[in-house]
Scaffold this motif. Structure first.
Motif, short mmCIF file in Angstrom:
data_model
loop_
_atom_site.label_atom_id
_atom_site.label_comp_id
_atom_site.label_asym_id
_atom_site.label_seq_id
_atom_site.Cartn_x
_atom_site.Cartn_y
_atom_site.Cartn_z
N LYS A 1 -28.05 6.89 -10.43
CA LYS A 1 -28.25 5.52 -9.97
C LYS A 1 -27.76 5.43 -8.54
N GLN A 2 -28.27 4.46 -7.81
CA GLN A 2 -27.84 4.26 -6.44
C GLN A 2 -27.04 2.97 -6.36
N ASP A 3 -25.89 2.99 -5.67
CA ASP A 3 -25.08 1.80 -5.46
C ASP A 3 -24.72 1.76 -3.96
N ALA A 4 -25.35 0.86 -3.24
CA ALA A 4 -25.21 0.82 -1.78
C ALA A 4 -25.58 2.21 -1.23
N GLN A 5 -24.70 2.79 -0.39
CA GLN A 5 -25.07 4.10 0.20
C GLN A 5 -24.75 5.26 -0.71
N ILE A 6 -24.23 4.97 -1.89
CA ILE A 6 -23.66 6.04 -2.72
C ILE A 6 -24.56 6.33 -3.93
N ALA A 7 -24.89 7.60 -4.10
CA ALA A 7 -25.63 8.04 -5.28
C ALA A 7 -24.63 8.36 -6.38
N LEU A 8 -24.87 7.81 -7.57
CA LEU A 8 -23.97 8.01 -8.72
C LEU A 8 -24.68 8.87 -9.76
N GLN B 1 -9.89 9.21 4.99
CA GLN B 1 -9.50 8.85 6.35
C GLN B 1 -9.32 10.11 7.22
N SER B 2 -8.75 11.15 6.63
CA SER B 2 -8.46 12.33 7.45
C SER B 2 -9.67 13.25 7.61
N HIS B 3 -10.75 12.95 6.90
CA HIS B 3 -11.99 13.73 7.09
C HIS B 3 -13.12 12.79 7.45
N ALA B 4 -12.81 11.81 8.29
CA ALA B 4 -13.82 10.80 8.64
C ALA B 4 -15.06 11.48 9.22
N LYS C 1 -16.86 2.51 -0.84
CA LYS C 1 -17.93 1.87 -0.05
C LYS C 1 -17.46 1.54 1.36
N LYS C 2 -16.15 1.57 1.59
CA LYS C 2 -15.65 1.33 2.95
C LYS C 2 -15.90 2.54 3.85
N TYR C 3 -16.26 3.67 3.25
CA TYR C 3 -16.41 4.92 4.01
C TYR C 3 -17.86 5.38 3.92
#
Ligand code: FE2
Length: 262
Positions: free
Chosen positions: A197-204, A139-142, A178-180
């Protein structure tokens, strides 16, 4: 385009008195892996050490790791794995450039280092205060593209024996990040093998260990002959990233593949 060159090293399993693990000298392979990475792909803007730095944690193990890293005069962030003593890490991995800091703004990127230790257990968990820290930092580094590092894996790797140890509350963790939309990637160690692997916008991602590797997709504990390796990230200032795994060009001839645990 400006970019950051980031090295991930994980699962060193340095032993206190230099005894072999599964037939190999883990400190030797850590040094070889670090040297190979810097010689071939350095200099780095940052080195991430993502847990299981020590096999049997002792001040001397962390002091030796600190001395080895100090030679490269590169900023290093360290987080604990299930084998580590985080208190000892914070005491002895603490120089001008080496720390156990949990967050770092570097260039246009936010780097977050999470603690997934469950004391006296090999299983991962993100405690409530760790998730609170994560959410406050996001939140503080949006807007800052973010790379999160954590020891345990947050998705199954496909080896049932290993997947019993994944982060127990990974569903809550993944729902939170995923909310960010500025969270771009999560990278882990622990599995002693590489995956992406990819999960929504996030690369894992997972990085190979600096020492022995486990056989991918194995139902039970199994050591692979695959050599040690490391993962490199190129973090671009527009929030894009690239990542690749490299391995030492060696044969693991002394490896004890008959071991049943580590
Ligand atoms: Fe490990």
């Amino acid at each position: 385009m400006a970019k950051l060159n980031v090295l991930q090293l994980t699962d060193l399993h340095i032993t206190h008195s230099g005894e072999l693990m599964l037939g190999i000298d883990t400190e030797f392979y850590f040094l070889q892996t670090l040297k190979h990475a810097v010689d071939r792909h350095g200099p780095f803007d940052l080195i991430l050490l993502t847990g299981d730095l020590a096999q049997d944690p002792h001040a001397d193990s962390y002091q030796r790791i600190c001395r080895h890293l100090s030679r490269y005069d590169t900023r290093c962030l360290c987080l604990p794995g299930n084998h580590d003593d985080f208190g000892l890490m914070q005491t002895h991995l603490h120089t001008g450039k080496i720390s156990c800091d949990k967050h770092l703004v570097l260039g246009d990127w936010l780097i977050l280092m999470l603690n997934s230790q469950k004391i006296n257990s090999p299983i991962g968990v993100l405690a409530d205060d760790e998730l609170d820290f994560l959410e406050r930092a996001l939140q503080s580094h949006a807007g800052l593209p973010t790379l999160i590092a954590v020891h345990h894996h947050c998705i199954q790797c496909g080896s049932p024996w290993m997947d019993t140890m994944q982060i127990q509350n990974s569903a809550a963790f993944l729902a939170l990040i995923k909310k960010y939309p500025h969270v771009k990637a999560v990278t882990c160690g622990h599995v002693h093998q590489a995956f992406s692997k990819q999960d929504a916008q996030i690369a894992l991602f997972a990085a190979p260990a600096c020492c022995f590797q486990f056989t991918p997709l194995s139902n039970e504990f199994s050591v692979a002959e695959t050599p040690p390796g490391y993962r490199i990230f190129q973090l671009y200032d527009d929030g894009q990233l690239q990542s690749e795994v490299f391995r030492l060009p060696i044969k693991m001839s002394n490896l004890d593949r008959n071991a049943h645990e580590y």
